[in-house]
Structures are given as C-alpha cells and as structure tokens.
Design a protein around this motif. Structure first.
Motif, PDB file in Angstrom:
ATOM      1  N   UNK A  79      29.898  -0.072  42.841  1.00  0.00           N
ATOM      2  CA  UNK A  79      30.913  -1.062  42.483  1.00  0.00           C
ATOM      3  C   UNK A  79      32.264  -0.610  43.024  1.00  0.00           C
ATOM      4  N   UNK A  80      32.920  -1.504  43.741  1.00  0.00           N
ATOM      5  CA  UNK A  80      34.266  -1.234  44.235  1.00  0.00           C
ATOM      6  C   UNK A  80      35.117  -2.458  43.979  1.00  0.00           C
ATOM      7  N   UNK A  81      36.272  -2.243  43.392  1.00  0.00           N
ATOM      8  CA  UNK A  81      37.154  -3.358  43.055  1.00  0.00           C
ATOM      9  C   UNK A  81      37.485  -4.163  44.312  1.00  0.00           C
ATOM     10  N   UNK A  82      37.293  -5.485  44.209  1.00  0.00           N
ATOM     11  CA  UNK A  82      37.587  -6.371  45.326  1.00  0.00           C
ATOM     12  C   UNK A  82      36.451  -6.542  46.307  1.00  0.00           C
ATOM     13  N   UNK A  83      35.350  -5.822  46.111  1.00  0.00           N
ATOM     14  CA  UNK A  83      34.236  -5.894  47.049  1.00  0.00           C
ATOM     15  C   UNK A  83      33.194  -6.938  46.673  1.00  0.00           C
ATOM     16  N   UNK A  84      32.136  -6.989  47.470  1.00  0.00           N
ATOM     17  CA  UNK A  84      31.061  -7.949  47.253  1.00  0.00           C
ATOM     18  C   UNK A  84      30.432  -7.769  45.879  1.00  0.00           C
ATOM     19  N   UNK A  85      30.241  -6.532  45.476  1.00  0.00           N
ATOM     20  CA  UNK A  85      29.567  -6.271  44.201  1.00  0.00           C
ATOM     21  C   UNK A  85      30.380  -6.807  43.028  1.00  0.00           C
ATOM     22  N   UNK A  86      31.693  -6.656  43.088  1.00  0.00           N
ATOM     23  CA  UNK A  86      32.522  -7.217  42.019  1.00  0.00           C
ATOM     24  C   UNK A  86      32.364  -8.739  41.958  1.00  0.00           C
ATOM     25  N   UNK A  87      32.275  -9.369  43.115  1.00  0.00           N
ATOM     26  CA  UNK A  87      32.071 -10.824  43.148  1.00  0.00           C
ATOM     27  C   UNK A  87      30.734 -11.196  42.515  1.00  0.00           C
ATOM     28  N   UNK A  88      29.714 -10.424  42.814  1.00  0.00           N
ATOM     29  CA  UNK A  88      28.402 -10.673  42.227  1.00  0.00           C
ATOM     30  C   UNK A  88      28.441 -10.541  40.704  1.00  0.00           C
ATOM     31  N   UNK A  89      29.037  -9.463  40.229  1.00  0.00           N
ATOM     32  CA  UNK A  89      29.127  -9.230  38.783  1.00  0.00           C
ATOM     33  C   UNK A  89      29.902 -10.353  38.112  1.00  0.00           C
ATOM     34  N   UNK A  90      30.977 -10.798  38.736  1.00  0.00           N
ATOM     35  CA  UNK A  90      31.798 -11.876  38.177  1.00  0.00           C
ATOM     36  C   UNK A  90      30.978 -13.167  38.063  1.00  0.00           C
ATOM     37  N   UNK A  91      30.210 -13.483  39.097  1.00  0.00           N
ATOM     38  CA  UNK A  91      29.367 -14.678  39.065  1.00  0.00           C
ATOM     39  C   UNK A  91      28.336 -14.580  37.942  1.00  0.00           C
ATOM     40  N   UNK A  92      27.754 -13.395  37.801  1.00  0.00           N
ATOM     41  CA  UNK A  92      26.708 -13.180  36.815  1.00  0.00           C
ATOM     42  C   UNK A  92      27.249 -13.278  35.388  1.00  0.00           C
ATOM     43  N   UNK A  93      28.409 -12.667  35.141  1.00  0.00           N
ATOM     44  CA  UNK A  93      28.911 -12.565  33.772  1.00  0.00           C
ATOM     45  C   UNK A  93      29.735 -13.771  33.331  1.00  0.00           C
ATOM     46  N   UNK A  94      30.446 -14.381  34.261  1.00  0.00           N
ATOM     47  CA  UNK A  94      31.431 -15.378  33.842  1.00  0.00           C
ATOM     48  C   UNK A  94      31.251 -16.764  34.450  1.00  0.00           C
ATOM     49  N   UNK A  95      30.326 -16.918  35.387  1.00  0.00           N
ATOM     50  CA  UNK A  95      30.148 -18.209  36.047  1.00  0.00           C
ATOM     51  C   UNK A  95      28.777 -18.823  35.778  1.00  0.00           C
ATOM     52  N   UNK A  96      28.075 -18.291  34.796  1.00  0.00           N
ATOM     53  CA  UNK A  96      26.817 -18.894  34.381  1.00  0.00           C
ATOM     54  C   UNK A  96      25.646 -18.700  35.320  1.00  0.00           C
ATOM     55  N   UNK A  97      25.760 -17.809  36.288  1.00  0.00           N
ATOM     56  CA  UNK A  97      24.709 -17.676  37.299  1.00  0.00           C
ATOM     57  C   UNK A  97      23.728 -16.558  36.939  1.00  0.00           C
ATOM     58  N   UNK A  98      22.991 -16.811  35.861  1.00  0.00           N
ATOM     59  CA  UNK A  98      22.025 -15.820  35.390  1.00  0.00           C
ATOM     60  C   UNK A  98      20.901 -15.594  36.403  1.00  0.00           C
ATOM     61  N   UNK A  99      20.568 -16.624  37.174  1.00  0.00           N
ATOM     62  CA  UNK A  99      19.504 -16.466  38.164  1.00  0.00           C
ATOM     63  C   UNK A  99      19.901 -15.503  39.279  1.00  0.00           C
ATOM     64  N   UNK A 100      21.199 -15.362  39.510  1.00  0.00           N
ATOM     65  CA  UNK A 100      21.675 -14.359  40.470  1.00  0.00           C
ATOM     66  C   UNK A 100      21.320 -12.969  39.963  1.00  0.00           C
ATOM     67  N   UNK A 101      21.512 -12.752  38.655  1.00  0.00           N
ATOM     68  CA  UNK A 101      21.163 -11.461  38.049  1.00  0.00           C
ATOM     69  C   UNK A 101      19.673 -11.170  38.224  1.00  0.00           C
ATOM     70  N   UNK A 102      18.855 -12.181  37.993  1.00  0.00           N
ATOM     71  CA  UNK A 102      17.405 -11.985  38.131  1.00  0.00           C
ATOM     72  C   UNK A 102      17.029 -11.706  39.585  1.00  0.00           C
ATOM     73  N   UNK A 103      17.636 -12.441  40.512  1.00  0.00           N
ATOM     74  CA  UNK A 103      17.331 -12.254  41.928  1.00  0.00           C
ATOM     75  C   UNK A 103      17.652 -10.831  42.382  1.00  0.00           C
ATOM     76  N   UNK A 104      18.815 -10.330  41.981  1.00  0.00           N
ATOM     77  CA  UNK A 104      19.196  -8.975  42.394  1.00  0.00           C
ATOM     78  C   UNK A 104      18.323  -7.935  41.702  1.00  0.00           C
ATOM     79  N   UNK A 105      17.954  -8.218  40.448  1.00  0.00           N
ATOM     80  CA  UNK A 105      17.008  -7.339  39.767  1.00  0.00           C
ATOM     81  C   UNK A 105      15.696  -7.252  40.512  1.00  0.00           C
ATOM     82  N   UNK A 106      15.240  -8.396  41.043  1.00  0.00           N
ATOM     83  CA  UNK A 106      14.020  -8.407  41.872  1.00  0.00           C
ATOM     84  C   UNK A 106      14.193  -7.562  43.126  1.00  0.00           C
ATOM     85  N   UNK A 107      15.329  -7.726  43.794  1.00  0.00           N
ATOM     86  CA  UNK A 107      15.573  -6.942  45.008  1.00  0.00           C
ATOM     87  C   UNK A 107      15.396  -5.453  44.730  1.00  0.00           C
ATOM     88  N   UNK A 108      16.038  -5.000  43.656  1.00  0.00           N
ATOM     89  CA  UNK A 108      15.969  -3.567  43.355  1.00  0.00           C
ATOM     90  C   UNK A 108      14.575  -3.182  42.869  1.00  0.00           C
TER      91      UNK A 108
END
Length: 239
Positions: A79-108
C-alpha cells in the motif's frame, strides 16, 4: 425478436456493470475483453509483495512478536498513498464495490495455490468483523469478501459469524500502535468456541498497518482453542 434480445443484452450489461467497474480502477481507461477491475497494464504494474514465496518476512512477523504467535503473515500488494492500491481499497471500502474485493482475493488465492504451501492444513478463513452499525452503514464487510475470493480459489470455507465485533471502535487511521491496541483490545469475541476449537484458521483483512486489529482477533481465537492463526491481507504498508 431482435429488439427483445437487445433489451435482454442491455439488462445483462447493466447487471455486470453493477458487479464490476467498466473503467480501470488504476488509470480510468475502459476495460477490454476479459479484463476485470484493472486493465492489463495496471494489473502488471501492481506492487505485489511476493511474501508468500518467503513467508517468514521479519518485517511483518515482528509486528506480532511477543504479542501473539503467528503461523504466517502475508499480503498480496504493498500500500502506498496515492497509488493504485489505495484506489482499490477506497473502491472496496467506500464505493460499494464488494465484488472488487472478491476478485482480488481470487487473484491472490490462485497465486497462493500455485506458488506456496502456506495454506496446507488450513481449516477456515475468517474475515476481521465489523461492528453491526458499521456493517449496516456499509452494507457488507470487505474482509469477508476478500476471504470469499480466497475461498473460491483455494477451496477453504469462510466462517462469517463466528468472530464478532461487540463494541463500536473509532477509526484506526490516525492512531499510533498503542492507541490502536487500546481501541481494539476488548472489542472482539468468539460466539461459539466449538466452531474454532482445534482448527487452523487464517484471519483476513484489507490492510495491514500496525497489526493491532488482527492481534486482538487472534487473541480471542486462541483463547477459544484454535490450534493456530495465520494472517492474510490484501495490502500491507510499504517498507
């Protein structure tokens, strides 16, 4: 007939858009065929940790040293402030995109399955729980959805209601290590010890910073008789 088919297609497209963004979270360009969440370029440039290849990373284990025995600690990306990962976390936690969380969980999860034996013998994934008021506000627990992605890839079940958050806790964001621990040390509890007794469990969360929340959860699980606790997070604070 052609018009009816077109309408069905549009309805299906709208449904897919609800589940997955049509723009890359990293660069905001349109996603191409078979691309989800991130375009190929942003996906390749994710700051992956590869900690699962050398899981005994002192930098992570030291967060729990002398506090709680960790079977392993690993994170998918830095995680780096201002980076792609912060954008992902923001989408997951505050923009209702729970499926993004599941997709990345699948990747890992697929990466862990093909490149590591860390998950051998693991019985359950448990997402770090949210207090019911925050869960009601957000509508879902992002840690559970990351765990669902891991579960889908690794065929290990997720337990959602075994560990609960009994007290509402303030945001951890602006707190130091000691303040974070004081904020969470009496917050979590296990509802039914028989669900975890004798089992090897992995706790799942979105971001690992000081580790105080994961530690507080692990303490309760170990008190309830689980054999071991490992930690997986989507992201970890960069070194």
């Amino acid at each position: 007939m052609h018009l009816a088919v077109q309408r069905i297609y549009l309805l299906f497209a709208d449904f897919v858009d609800l589940l997955y963004p049509t723009l890359c979270v990293g660069c905001a360009k349109s996603l191409g065929f078979n691309e989800r969440v991130l375009c190929t370029k942003c996906r390749i440039n994710l700051p992956e940790t590869y900690q699962h290849r050398e899981p005994y990373d002192d930098n992570l284990l030291n967060k729990f040293a002398g506090k709680v025995p960790a079977r392993f600690v690993t994170s998918f990306v830095y995680f780096k402030k201002g980076g792609i990962v912060q954008k992902l976390i923001h989408k997951i936690k505050y923009k209702g995109q729970k499926e993004v969380a599941k997709e990345i969980g699948c990747w890992y999860g697929y990466q862990l399955a093909s490149e590591s034996k860390l998950l051998t013998g693991i019985d359950l994934f448990i997402g770090v729980p949210l207090h019911k008021s925050r869960l009601r506000q957000r509508g879902y627990n992002q840690a559970d959805w990351i765990a669902k992605g891991l579960s889908e890839a690794l065929n290990i079940p997720v337990a959602e209601d075994v560990l609960i958050c009994r007290k509402f806790k303030d945001s951890q964001t602006r707190k130091n290590r000691m303040q974070r621990w004081e904020n969470v040390k009496t917050v979590f509890s296990v509802q039914d010890a028989s669900e975890v007794n004798g089992k090897h469990i992995v706790l799942v969360d979105d971001v690992l910073t000081t580790g105080a929340t994961l530690e507080a959860c692990a303490v309760e699980l170990l008190k309830s008789g689980c054999k071991s606790v490992g930690f997986i997070t989507l992201a970890a604070a960069n070194r």
